[in-house]
Motif scaffolding. Structure first.
Motif, PDB file in Angstrom:
ATOM      1  N   PRO A 406       0.849  -1.145  -0.023  1.00 37.32           N
ATOM      2  CA  PRO A 406       0.076  -0.083  -0.018  1.00 37.32           C
ATOM      3  C   PRO A 406       0.829   1.159   0.023  1.00 37.32           C
ATOM      4  O   PRO A 406       0.517   2.484  -0.531  1.00 37.32           O
ATOM      5  N   ILE A 407       2.090   1.202   0.547  1.00 35.83           N
ATOM      6  CA  ILE A 407       2.764   2.409   0.609  1.00 35.83           C
ATOM      7  C   ILE A 407       3.264   2.681  -0.885  1.00 35.83           C
ATOM      8  O   ILE A 407       3.191   3.777  -1.252  1.00 35.83           O
ATOM      9  N   ASP A 408       3.504   1.999  -1.691  1.00 36.32           N
ATOM     10  CA  ASP A 408       3.738   2.132  -3.101  1.00 36.32           C
ATOM     11  C   ASP A 408       2.749   2.649  -3.720  1.00 36.32           C
ATOM     12  O   ASP A 408       2.795   3.574  -4.723  1.00 36.32           O
ATOM     13  N   PHE A 409       1.376   2.212  -3.475  1.00 36.21           N
ATOM     14  CA  PHE A 409       0.398   2.758  -4.125  1.00 36.21           C
ATOM     15  C   PHE A 409       0.052   3.865  -3.568  1.00 36.21           C
ATOM     16  O   PHE A 409      -0.370   4.845  -4.320  1.00 36.21           O
ATOM     17  N   SER A 412       2.232   6.577  -5.269  1.00 34.50           N
ATOM     18  CA  SER A 412       1.900   6.705  -6.602  1.00 34.50           C
ATOM     19  C   SER A 412       0.571   7.572  -7.140  1.00 34.50           C
ATOM     20  O   SER A 412       0.667   8.130  -8.099  1.00 34.50           O
ATOM     21  N   ILE A 413      -0.058   7.989  -5.863  1.00 38.12           N
ATOM     22  CA  ILE A 413      -0.974   8.909  -5.855  1.00 38.12           C
ATOM     23  C   ILE A 413      -0.754   9.967  -5.910  1.00 38.12           C
ATOM     24  O   ILE A 413      -0.644  11.197  -6.818  1.00 38.12           O
ATOM     25  N   HIS A 414       0.104  10.431  -4.859  1.00 32.55           N
ATOM     26  CA  HIS A 414       0.888  11.753  -4.525  1.00 32.55           C
ATOM     27  C   HIS A 414       1.602  11.586  -3.427  1.00 32.55           C
ATOM     28  O   HIS A 414       1.573  10.922  -2.577  1.00 32.55           O
ATOM     29  N   THR A 415       2.638  12.423  -3.570  1.00 33.75           N
ATOM     30  CA  THR A 415       3.641  12.409  -2.481  1.00 33.75           C
ATOM     31  C   THR A 415       3.102  12.735  -1.307  1.00 33.75           C
ATOM     32  O   THR A 415       3.402  11.982  -0.083  1.00 33.75           O
ATOM     33  N   ASP A 416       2.278  13.598  -1.014  1.00 31.26           N
ATOM     34  CA  ASP A 416       1.616  13.774   0.348  1.00 31.26           C
ATOM     35  C   ASP A 416       0.829  12.660   0.773  1.00 31.26           C
ATOM     36  O   ASP A 416       0.594  12.401   1.883  1.00 31.26           O
ATOM     37  N   VAL A 417       0.115  11.953  -0.224  1.00 30.51           N
ATOM     38  CA  VAL A 417      -0.731  10.790   0.177  1.00 30.51           C
ATOM     39  C   VAL A 417       0.165   9.921   0.856  1.00 30.51           C
ATOM     40  O   VAL A 417      -0.247   9.313   1.773  1.00 30.51           O
ATOM     41  N   GLY A 418       1.331   9.617   0.345  1.00 30.01           N
ATOM     42  CA  GLY A 418       2.304   8.743   0.630  1.00 30.01           C
ATOM     43  C   GLY A 418       2.863   9.098   2.072  1.00 30.01           C
ATOM     44  O   GLY A 418       2.995   8.242   2.887  1.00 30.01           O
ATOM     45  N   ASN A 419       3.448  10.348   2.140  1.00 31.37           N
ATOM     46  CA  ASN A 419       4.125  10.649   3.433  1.00 31.37           C
ATOM     47  C   ASN A 419       2.885  10.662   4.572  1.00 31.37           C
ATOM     48  O   ASN A 419       3.085  10.347   5.779  1.00 31.37           O
ATOM     49  N   GLN A 420       1.466  10.993   4.324  1.00 33.62           N
ATOM     50  CA  GLN A 420       0.647  11.165   5.295  1.00 33.62           C
ATOM     51  C   GLN A 420      -0.173   9.841   5.640  1.00 33.62           C
ATOM     52  O   GLN A 420      -1.233   9.611   6.096  1.00 33.62           O
ATOM     53  N   CYS A 421       0.363   8.739   4.883  1.00 33.25           N
ATOM     54  CA  CYS A 421      -0.488   7.222   4.885  1.00 33.25           C
ATOM     55  C   CYS A 421      -0.378   6.739   6.127  1.00 33.25           C
ATOM     56  O   CYS A 421       0.725   6.584   6.732  1.00 33.25           O
ATOM     57  N   VAL A 422      -1.345   6.508   6.883  1.00 32.72           N
ATOM     58  CA  VAL A 422      -1.330   5.906   8.110  1.00 32.72           C
ATOM     59  C   VAL A 422      -1.939   4.535   8.132  1.00 32.72           C
ATOM     60  O   VAL A 422      -2.067   3.481   9.137  1.00 32.72           O
ATOM     61  N   THR A 447      -5.235   8.587   5.229  1.00 29.67           N
ATOM     62  CA  THR A 447      -4.015   9.607   5.571  1.00 29.67           C
ATOM     63  C   THR A 447      -4.722  10.376   6.745  1.00 29.67           C
ATOM     64  O   THR A 447      -5.758  10.356   7.110  1.00 29.67           O
ATOM     65  N   SER A 448      -3.480  10.911   7.483  1.00 33.65           N
ATOM     66  CA  SER A 448      -3.705  11.887   8.565  1.00 33.65           C
ATOM     67  C   SER A 448      -2.707  13.040   8.267  1.00 33.65           C
ATOM     68  O   SER A 448      -1.540  12.580   8.277  1.00 33.65           O
ATOM     69  N   LYS A 449      -3.342  14.062   8.378  1.00 32.24           N
ATOM     70  CA  LYS A 449      -2.439  15.266   8.290  1.00 32.24           C
ATOM     71  C   LYS A 449      -1.313  15.285   9.378  1.00 32.24           C
ATOM     72  O   LYS A 449      -1.693  15.020  10.461  1.00 32.24           O
ATOM     73  N   GLY A 450       0.006  15.641   8.997  1.00 30.75           N
ATOM     74  CA  GLY A 450       0.968  15.538   9.800  1.00 30.75           C
ATOM     75  C   GLY A 450       1.645  14.398  10.270  1.00 30.75           C
ATOM     76  O   GLY A 450       2.616  14.486  10.784  1.00 30.75           O
ATOM     77  N   HIS A 451       1.193  13.269   9.569  1.00 29.62           N
ATOM     78  CA  HIS A 451       1.847  12.117   9.755  1.00 29.62           C
ATOM     79  C   HIS A 451       3.064  12.006   8.892  1.00 29.62           C
ATOM     80  O   HIS A 451       3.032  12.443   7.934  1.00 29.62           O
TER      81      HIS A 451
END
Ligand code: MN
Length: 720
Positions: A406-409, A412-422, A447-451
């Motif tokens: 899921p991290i790769d996924f 692949s959507i957006h860098t922020d989606v990746g960074n904030q993926c919880v 996602t969670s903001k700030g994660h």
């Protein structure tokens, strides 16, 4: 209208042993079955099976497939049954037609279903016999060629389906000419304006192109001759749909599409392929990154060729494909080229069949499969060995390498989606981030903001793009943290020298010091100090004279550098701050953490890292300044007793105090302080300071104490 005689002639052309009688019988059978039926165009229905059979003959298919082409609509559209076909022809033919009937009866609802379901049914048939797919592709091709007779709504629907399913399928099977034609036909109906404009432009420039192609062919042929290589050079524009896509993708105006003409050199041997490549590269300047060796590493549809792009004779980009005759055959006809009946003794149809044994394998696994997603997984293993296909919640398909998570996924959507993926949901259910995605999964990222991404993700992610984004984030974060810590360390050292970092930061002396250490910016120097590479003292030597340093710091008789001292102190305290050395650590009095407690560190100004328990109320207060919080953990190898306060409330009875202290001592725990009071309601409040190894030992002690008779409650006091 095509005639049966033309088809028989065509088949005889590539297969002298063909049973033309059988084909003719199928033609007559089909004519009778469809008698009186007409197509939307008003033509007799028979024209359709005739054209389909003709396309199959163009694909140089075997007799059985051509017969199936003639009969493919009989079971669905007439009274003819599968059994009739088995009786009049044979079981094999009946089977092929049956497979086609099933495919045509599919009705697709959602997009996900449309893709997966369709693939599924097709693959089921395919698994038994790829020829079903060949007939289906021919059928679709003719239907697309005659699409003008349907109403616009149907046109769009069929064209969309063709573009999404059949053209890619032709590609997967390597039949490039069918893929190209299906794409252009779909293009025409889906984007009529764009299609017309582009087509018009190509026609207008036809002469120009032809002249250019002729010129390049002449040059390349001459080059081959000079090197005594026997080769055939051709050139042509790509199909309109790929032109369109290329222009869209690269934002190219039509005027710049010289490199949309591909040249092809067909030679006798693989050796010649590489030979020609060498010659071309020595004459024309190759464009870096554009060379692809599909001979060494064939595509999954078995396509082989060398591809290169060079600066051509008139200074334009020129794409050249180099391949052998056999490779060319495979590229044009794909799997069909291996299926067709071969004349001559060199043919080994059984061997060829064996290479496609996976079709059978798929079938076996598919018989039971009800869920299209499972099917996709099975298909993947055999057809696309290194790729998985998954869906976004909106039904968009995304492709990943095998083992992706899921991290790769998320990335692949957006860098922020990746960074904030919880977290991630697969098919509606929560899965761990290390879940390995499977074909057909529907993925949703939470996602969670700030994660923030963690270092562990580098082990979980598979795609290089996700990995580099995680690395970039961690690097940035580490730098920010190092910068904070460096500021703190330098400020403390500067204060000893009677200055502050704030005062010094913008000075020339500081800049000089940075340059002295080989940095362009003061920031870089500070961060490096924070990272522990240079000690604050080393920086001081660049800012102050030896005398000044001696005078102020010498008196303190420090033999160790401050950094070393604080590092050792940290080590002595058994605290590890991730990635940073040379740091002073201090335990917060507000929560007095014990080894084993979950702890966090807060970068304080002038007092190093302050260690708190995660549930300390003061941490809550500091939350708004998250970037001062650093990850720390206990060094489990180091056992240092720490003092903690406990309170034992008991009945105020004789002898109880000695029982309590006796129990504490029996556990080899030192009491460093005791404070005994009697409360107004006749209870004894016994406060002790004890030295324990860790939180586990404390818990054990509290448990034992609460078991003593007369003890009402025991608790750990947070403050010291
Ligand atoms: Mn049909």
């Amino acid at each position: 209208m095509i005639r049966i005689g033309d088809i028989l002639e065509k088949v005889r052309g590539y297969n002298q042993k063909a049973d033309l009688e059988l084909i003719n019988r199928a033609y007559v059978f089909s004519a009778k079955a469809h008698a009186g039926h007409v197509r939307q165009s008003g033509e007799p229905y028979l024209t359709h099976p005739l054209q389909v059979a003709d396309i199959l003959a163009d694909m140089k298919m075997d007799v059985t497939t051509i017969v199936a082409g003639f009969l493919h609509d009989t079971v669905e559209d007439t009274d003819i049954t599968r059994e009739d076909l088995a009786a009049s022809f044979n079981e094999e033919i009946a089977f092929l037609v049956d497979g086609l009937t099933k495919i045509s009866q599919l009705e697709f609802k959602t997009k996900v279903q449309r893709q997966a379901e369709n693939l599924r049914r097709m693959m089921i048939s395919m698994a038994q016999d790829i020829r079903v797919i060949m007939v289906k592709l021919a059928d679709r091709l003719h239907n697309m060629r005659t699409l003008q007779h349907l109403d616009p709504e149907k046109q769009a629907k069929i064209a969309q389906e063709t573009l999404e399913i059949y053209a890619p399928l032709a590609n997967r099977l390597g039949i490039s000419w069918i893929q190209a034609e299906l794409e252009d036909l779909s293009f025409q109906y889906l984007y009529p304006e764009a299609y017309r404009t582009l087509r018009q432009k190509v026609i207008q420039r036809r002469k120009e192109y032809d002249a250019y192609i002729e010129k390049v062919i002449g040059i390349l042929t001459k080059v081959l001759n000079e090197h005594s290589i026997n080769g055939e050079v051709t050139g042509r524009t790509k199909n309109l749909w790929s032109l369109y896509n290329k222009m869209q993708r690269q934002g190219l105006p039509f005027e710049q599409i010289y490199d949309l003409i591909a040249f092809r050199i067909i030679v006798k041997s693989i050796r010649d392929c590489y030979g020609v490549l060498g010659i071309i590269h020595s004459i024309f300047k190759p464009i870096p990154g554009r060379f692809k060796d599909y001979i060494g590493v064939p595509k999954s549809n078995r396509y082989q060729s060398l591809h290169t792009t060079v600066i051509g004779p008139i200074g334009e980009r020129m794409e050249i494909q180099i391949r052998t005759r056999e490779m060319h055959q495979t590229a044009e006809d794909g799997i069909a080229s291996h299926w067709r009946y071969k004349t001559g003794d060199e043919s080994q149809p059984d061997e060829e069949m064996k290479r496609f044994k996976w079709f059978k394998h798929i079938l076996e696994e598919l018989k039971e499969v009800e869920d299209p997603r499972e099917l996709m997984e099975t298909v993947r293993t055999d057809l696309y060995p290194d790729e998985v296909y998954v869906f976004t919640p909106k039904g968009e398909v995304k492709e990943f390498p095998l083992g992706a998570t899921p991290i790769d996924f998320a990335y692949s959507i957006h860098t922020d989606v990746g960074n904030q993926c919880v977290g991630a949901k697969v098919n509606g259910r929560m899965v761990p981030l290390k879940y390995v995605i499977k074909n057909g999964d529907v993925l949703e990222i939470i996602t969670s903001k700030g994660h923030k991404p963690s270092k562990d993700w580098l082990k979980i992610a598979v795609t290089s793009s996700a990995k580099s984004k995680i690395r970039a984030f961690i690097k940035k974060e580490e730098r920010e943290r190092s910068l904070k810590i460096g500021e703190e360390l330098l400020d403390r050292e500067l204060r000893r020298m009677g200055s502050t970092l704030k005062k010094m930061r913008k000075t020339e002396a500081m800049e000089k010091a940075a340059t002295g250490f080989g940095f362009h910016k003061v920031e870089d120097l500070i961060a490096t100090v924070g990272f522990g590479k240079y000690s604050p003292r080393q920086v001081m030597t660049r800012l102050f004279s030896e005398e000044e340093l001696e005078k102020i710091l010498g008196e303190q008789e420090e033999t160790l550098t401050l950094a070393r001292k604080s590092r050792e102190k940290a080590r002595r305290e058994g605290i590890v701050v991730d990635g940073v050395e040379d740091l002073m650590v201090r335990f917060a009095h507000c929560c007095n953490p014990l080894p084993g407690d979950d702890v966090v560190g807060i970068v304080t100004r002038g007092r190093g890292i302050s260690v708190h328990t995660v549930d300390c109320p003061n941490i809550e207060a500091a939350r708004y300044d998250r970037d001062r919080i650093v990850d720390i953990h206990w060094d489990e190898k180091i056992k240092i007793p720490r003092t903690v306060r406990i309170r034992v409330t008991s009945e105020d009875v004789k002898g109880i105090l000695s029982e309590i202290t006796g129990l504490i001592s029996s556990k080899n725990i030192n009491i460093t302080h005791a404070d005994i009071r009697t409360s107004s309601d006749d209870k004894a409040i016994n406060n002790f300071e004890v030295e324990v190894q860790d939180v586990r030992q404390l818990r054990d002690l509290l448990n034992s104490l609460s078991g003593l008779s007369g003890v009402i409650s025991v608790e750990r006091l947070r403050t010291r």
